[in-house]
Design a protein around this motif. Structure first.
Motif, PDB file in Angstrom:
ATOM      1  N   LEU A 180       6.404 -55.862  23.741  1.00  0.00           N
ATOM      2  CA  LEU A 180       6.496 -56.579  22.468  1.00  0.00           C
ATOM      3  C   LEU A 180       6.897 -55.611  21.366  1.00  0.00           C
ATOM      4  O   LEU A 180       6.352 -54.502  21.260  1.00  0.00           O
ATOM      5  N   TYR A 181       7.820 -56.043  20.552  1.00  0.00           N
ATOM      6  CA  TYR A 181       8.301 -55.207  19.455  1.00  0.00           C
ATOM      7  C   TYR A 181       7.130 -54.732  18.584  1.00  0.00           C
ATOM      8  O   TYR A 181       6.318 -55.540  18.119  1.00  0.00           O
ATOM      9  N   LEU A 182       7.012 -53.431  18.418  1.00  0.00           N
ATOM     10  CA  LEU A 182       5.999 -52.739  17.621  1.00  0.00           C
ATOM     11  C   LEU A 182       4.610 -52.805  18.259  1.00  0.00           C
ATOM     12  O   LEU A 182       3.921 -51.792  18.362  1.00  0.00           O
ATOM     13  N   THR A 183       4.184 -53.973  18.720  1.00  0.00           N
ATOM     14  CA  THR A 183       2.829 -54.104  19.259  1.00  0.00           C
ATOM     15  C   THR A 183       2.626 -53.209  20.475  1.00  0.00           C
ATOM     16  O   THR A 183       1.596 -52.532  20.601  1.00  0.00           O
ATOM     17  N   SER A 184       3.591 -53.209  21.407  1.00  0.00           N
ATOM     18  CA  SER A 184       3.435 -52.403  22.620  1.00  0.00           C
ATOM     19  C   SER A 184       3.420 -50.912  22.308  1.00  0.00           C
ATOM     20  O   SER A 184       2.821 -50.122  23.035  1.00  0.00           O
TER      21      SER A 184
END
Length: 313
Positions: A274-278
């Motif tokens: 996930l974009y940014l979250t990961s």
């Protein structure tokens, strides 16, 4: 507990679909005691509002004429009170009722077996939302793409359409994907643990599990290819609905391969998450991925829960 093969195009290849459906109703109706209550967990795309089956590629191939399963069962055994749910819904009901989910609000359960589908449920409301056809989560028939060594793979789903997720990632799909690996690199295949196991007479499922346990590169490459489209769905689901607290997997493929299946999914989600979250919270995705063990997502238990709920309504 009684077990018998379902009347299907596999077990009865010369039978017409209406003959298979009649045989199936007889097989289901026969064992129920007089005046009983029956919960049914049925592996097909069915309208949860009416009990009408739209399609079941593993049972009937490309056939898509609606079949009123609930009506047929009531006609065959009018003395029985019937409650019919999809098998993934039934498995989800069991998971949602288990200690595994006691602190989870929203659950997505996917089955990876002869077919592929998923369901989501909000435990706080007990609701399993459906669309205008009474369906939810038929992910096995979403478009998917798989490449091996940079070359695309073209496979046909059991429903007859090309390029569906189930064409690559279901049990039969992984076997067909394995044939592509074998045909493209026969020497590497024959030298692999997976190829050796199959040559020795093991079933594909047994040979794959053993080869993965032994760290066979060909088996790992095959599982990586097969889980790629599934990881794509998980990534999209979590991106669109971060309220999902648990993404659980069941079915013969996922449960049979256990930790190997989970780690293959997580490798995909680590590489492209996930974009940014990961990047900022890598544990957020990982802690949500669960592969159920044997008996932890039991469709028969779920069918019983559905019948209890139906009787109480």
């Amino acid at each position: 507990m009684r077990r018998r093969p379902s009347p299907s195009r596999t077990s009865l290849p010369d039978a017409a679909v209406d003959e298979l459906q009649s045989a199936l109703v007889r097989a289901m109706a026969g064992p129920v005691p007089p005046g009983g209550v029956a919960g049914v967990s049925f592996g097909a795309a069915l309208d949860h509002r009416t009990g009408t089956v739209y399609a079941s590629a593993p049972l009937w191939g490309a056939h898509t004429r609606p079949f009123d399963l609930l009506g047929a069962l009531r006609s065959a055994r009018p003395d029985v009170r019937w409650h019919v749910v999809n098998d993934v819904t039934a498995a989800l009901l069991h998971v949602a009722d288990s200690p595994t989910a006691h602190d989870r609000g929203k659950i997505l359960l996917a089955t990876i077996s002869t077919g592929i589908a998923c369901r989501t449920m909000d435990r706080r409301t007990g609701g399993i939302p459906v669309d205008g056809c009474g369906l939810q989560g038929e992910i096995g028939h979403l478009p998917a793409f798989v490449a091996l060594d940079g070359l695309p793979v073209e496979l046909r789903c059991d429903c007859g359409e090309p390029g569906h997720l189930a064409a690559f990632s279901s049990g039969p799909g992984i076997r067909r994907l394995g044939e592509v690996v074998r045909d493209r690199a026969p020497d590497r295949w024959e030298a692999s643990r997976l190829g050796a196991g199959l040559a020795a007479g093991a079933t594909f499922e047994t040979a794959l599990a053993k080869a993965l346990a032994e760290g066979d590169p060909v088996a790992n490459r095959l599982l990586d290819a097969a889980t790629g489209p599934v990881a794509d769905v998980v990534r999209t689901a979590l991106c669109l609905d971060p309220g999902i607290d648990l993404v659980a997997f069941t079915g013969g493929v996922a449960t049979g391969l256990g930790d190997h299946y989970r780690e293959a999914l997580l490798r995909h989600l680590d590489r492209a998450g996930l974009y940014l979250t990961s990047e900022r919270e890598p544990g957020w995705v990982r802690e949500r991925i669960l592969v159920c063990g044997p008996g932890e997502a039991d469709g028969l238990v779920g069918a019983g829960l559905a019948a209890l709920a139906g009787e109480a309504a």
